[in-house]
Design an enzyme around this catalytic site. Structure first.
Site, mmCIF file in Angstrom:
data_model
loop_
_atom_site.group_PDB
_atom_site.id
_atom_site.type_symbol
_atom_site.label_atom_id
_atom_site.label_comp_id
_atom_site.label_asym_id
_atom_site.label_seq_id
_atom_site.Cartn_x
_atom_site.Cartn_y
_atom_site.Cartn_z
ATOM 1 N N GLY A 9 0.832 -1.206 0.000
ATOM 2 C CA GLY A 9 0.000 0.000 0.000
ATOM 3 C C GLY A 9 0.857 1.242 0.000
ATOM 4 O O GLY A 9 1.758 1.389 0.838
ATOM 5 N N CYS A 44 -8.848 12.874 0.122
ATOM 6 C CA CYS A 44 -9.864 13.788 0.650
ATOM 7 C C CYS A 44 -10.096 14.987 -0.255
ATOM 8 O O CYS A 44 -11.016 15.772 -0.007
ATOM 9 C CB CYS A 44 -9.465 14.257 2.054
ATOM 10 N N GLY A 114 -5.518 0.010 2.694
ATOM 11 C CA GLY A 114 -6.645 0.930 2.644
ATOM 12 C C GLY A 114 -7.994 0.236 2.602
ATOM 13 O O GLY A 114 -8.167 -0.877 3.107
ATOM 14 N N THR A 274 0.103 -6.750 14.480
ATOM 15 C CA THR A 274 -0.937 -7.752 14.302
ATOM 16 C C THR A 274 -0.647 -8.918 15.244
ATOM 17 O O THR A 274 0.273 -8.858 16.076
ATOM 18 C CB THR A 274 -0.964 -8.267 12.852
ATOM 19 N N ILE A 276 0.609 -11.626 14.340
ATOM 20 C CA ILE A 276 1.779 -12.314 13.801
ATOM 21 C C ILE A 276 3.014 -11.453 14.040
ATOM 22 O O ILE A 276 3.057 -10.296 13.631
ATOM 23 C CB ILE A 276 1.625 -12.610 12.297
#
Length: 568
Positions: A9, A44, A114, A274, A276
């Site tokens: 991302g 935005c 996202g 996370t 992990i």
């Protein structure tokens, strides 16, 4: 040992994380994958790009992959990560230009994929002229369609922030606009009383609103021509925008072992880790937690994504930066109106079982002696037990951004209503008033908490009427204002006549007093309380903020004038 970081991302969260890694480790190998062509763009700003307010595409996409090479960050666009192998620490990637699929290993992984628009299952949704808006390519397609086809009637499905920003954009481009929202109010994240203020403003600016209904199907011959709604009505439309929300883009992780929430958001802790080891997540693909109760929530905002990306990048390189949670602070504009919120809404507070006081304060954004003063309405919530400010919503044309940021800071810091009054805020006539609207929030809410003053919202007033309770509604405005619009059943005693006429009122009955915005009614409340009336309530925010049509009577000649006796 040289570390290898893979980031999935390349917009707000991902590129913020990548650059934080580079600042912390100049020897690290950093590879960023993104399936889009555009990176690091201002999502935005898309509505303003479509309307032409922002006329240059480069202003919303200021950087490309080449830009980041000088930082030795390898950004690979048009590359989609298909799978994450957490056991072997590698990602499976597809080059979307060549179709080639390959593996790439990592020491640390940051996921920042996202979110994507929700596309409802509606018959006819494949017709030309129906769009979503999430990235720059979506905006390009919309601009191209509008330029080539010159649509006249736009339908926006969904009354959230994107829907309202696009309502303005499409009106600027000359279209008739109708918003369809299946909830009872637009802006479902606001309390209904504040949302109705926005609805009234939109209708005054020529935007039609259909609430409590949804689209059953679209009709047209190749290109959309109309929508059929669930209430049986039809809306002619040659342009449709679907703006019914977003979902985390995490489907590729479903079999990875990375923990996802029911809505698909990645579960992370306060360090953006996370479940992990060595894998972090940031931005709209991940959940956050609400600072005031610690509960996990999903709030996809660009400001939050940037913050999360910085924290993920810091901690991926060995740091221990904590995320403090969100207050869901947000702001947007539609035409000349600004709408903002932070912290608890009434609905949220009720769900958490919080006992609170609520108040509406309508004040000018600067002193009225200086040209250009315009009013804003602030709705504030304060917890009864702690006196802390826990939520605020503001609707107004000027100065809203300043006040919502002060209130967000106050809530973040745990300030009380008493603290708000004591804040040493900057004052000069072009910028504020000697008692800023923030100070008034503190004073009014402290009065309510101390039970020196009693407050009645429009919802409580309607409930009392529907129950048939015996009470007096007192309008202290002028007879002319009363005749133009007043609360049903209200008697009119102008404030200057109150001392003379008060003895005609029953001291045993509850009295709910109001004026336009709450100032004169506050004076009337003081007068009555100090003259033996013990059950006097001020209608919160005054009649100017009453949006429940069931309460209002307009353009009537029936009035109790200052010379008549109310006999109550």
């Amino acid at each position: 040992m040289k570390m290898k970081y893979v980031v999935i991302g390349a917009v707000a969260g991902g590129m913020t994380a990548a650059m934080k890694i580079r600042r912390n480790d100049d020897k690290a190998e950093i590879i960023v994958y993104d399936k889009d062509t555009d990176i690091s763009y201002s999502g935005c700003s898309l509505a303003y790009y479509i309307s032409g307010v922002i006329d240059n595409r480069k202003n919303i996409v200021p950087r490309d992959s080449q830009y980041f090479k000088k930082f030795n960050v390898d950004v690979k666009t048009d590359h989609e990560v298909l799978k994450v192998d957490v056991q072997n620490k590698k990602v499976i990637v597809k080059d979307l230009k060549t179709g080639n699929i390959f593996e790439d290993g990592f020491d640390k992984l940051i996921i920042a994929t996202g979110a994507h628009p929700v596309i409802p299952q509606i018959e006819g949704i494949e017709l030309e002229g129906i769009f979503v808006l999430r990235n720059v390519k979506d905006a390009d397609r919309i601009k191209e369609f509008i330029n080539n086809n010159l649509p006249k009637k736009a339908l926006i499905v969904g009354g959230g922030y994107i829907g309202l920003e696009m309502a303005e954009a499409l009106k600027v481009l000359g279209m008739d606009v109708c918003i369809v929202e299946k909830q009872e109010n637009i802006l479902p994240n606001l309390d209904s009383d504040m949302a109705r203020l926005v609805e009234s403003y939109l209708e005054e600016n020529g935007v039609a609103i259909r609430k409590g209904t949804s689209v059953l199907r679209f009709e047209g011959d190749k290109r959309v021509k109309r929508a059929i709604l669930s209430d049986g009505s039809k809306i002619e439309a040659d342009f449709v925008l679907l703006a019914v929300g977003v979902r985390p883009s995490t489907k590729f992780l479903e079999e990875s072992g990375i923990q996802l929430l029911p809505n698909g958001a990645i579960k992370v802790d306060e360090y953006m880790r996370t479940n992990i080891e060595g894998i972090f997540a940031a931005g709209d693909c991940a959940a956050v937690y609400f600072k005031l109760n610690g509960k996990t929530m999903y709030v996809p905002l660009g400001s939050t994504a940037n913050k999360m990306g910085r924290i993920a990048g810091e901690n991926a390189t060995g740091g221990s930066m904590k995320f403090s949670g969100v207050l869901a602070t947000s702001i947007f504009k539609v035409f000349d109106l600004t709408v903002a919120q932070t912290g608890y809404t009434e609905k949220m507070a009720q769900e958490d079982g919080i006992e609170y006081e609520v108040g509406h304060i309508t004040k000018p954004h600067i002193t009225t002696a200086y040209p250009g003063a315009e009013k804003m309405t602030i709705k504030a919530l304060a917890e009864l037990s702690s006196r802390k400010v826990i939520g605020a919503q503001i609707v107004g044309t000027k100065g809203v951004d300043k006040r919502i940021d002060v209130l967000a800071t106050a809530i973040f810091a745990g300030l009380t209503t008493d603290d708000l009054f004591q804040l040493d805020l900057a004052y000069a006539p072009p910028f504020s008033s000697a008692k800023d609207p923030i100070h008034y929030v503190g004073m009014v809410m402290s009065n309510f908490l101390d039970k020196r003053k009693f407050n009645c919202t429009q919802e409580k007033l309607l409930e009392k009427m529907q129950k048939g309770e015996d009470f007096i509604v007192l309008d202290v405005r002028t007879p002319e204002q009363y005749k133009a619009k007043h609360i049903k059943g209200a008697i009119n005693i102008p404030l200057e006549m109150l001392y003379e006429k008060m003895n005609e009122l029953s001291r045993e009955k509850q009295i709910i007093v109001y004026c336009n915005s709450g100032v004169s009614s506050n004076i009337a409340q003081n007068i009555l309380q100090q003259n033996g009336f013990r059950k006097v309530y001020n209608l919160s925010g005054g009649i100017s903020n009453v949006t429940l049509e069931q309460l209002l009577e307009k353009n009537t000649s029936d009035s109790f004038s200052s010379s008549s006796s109310p006999q109550v």
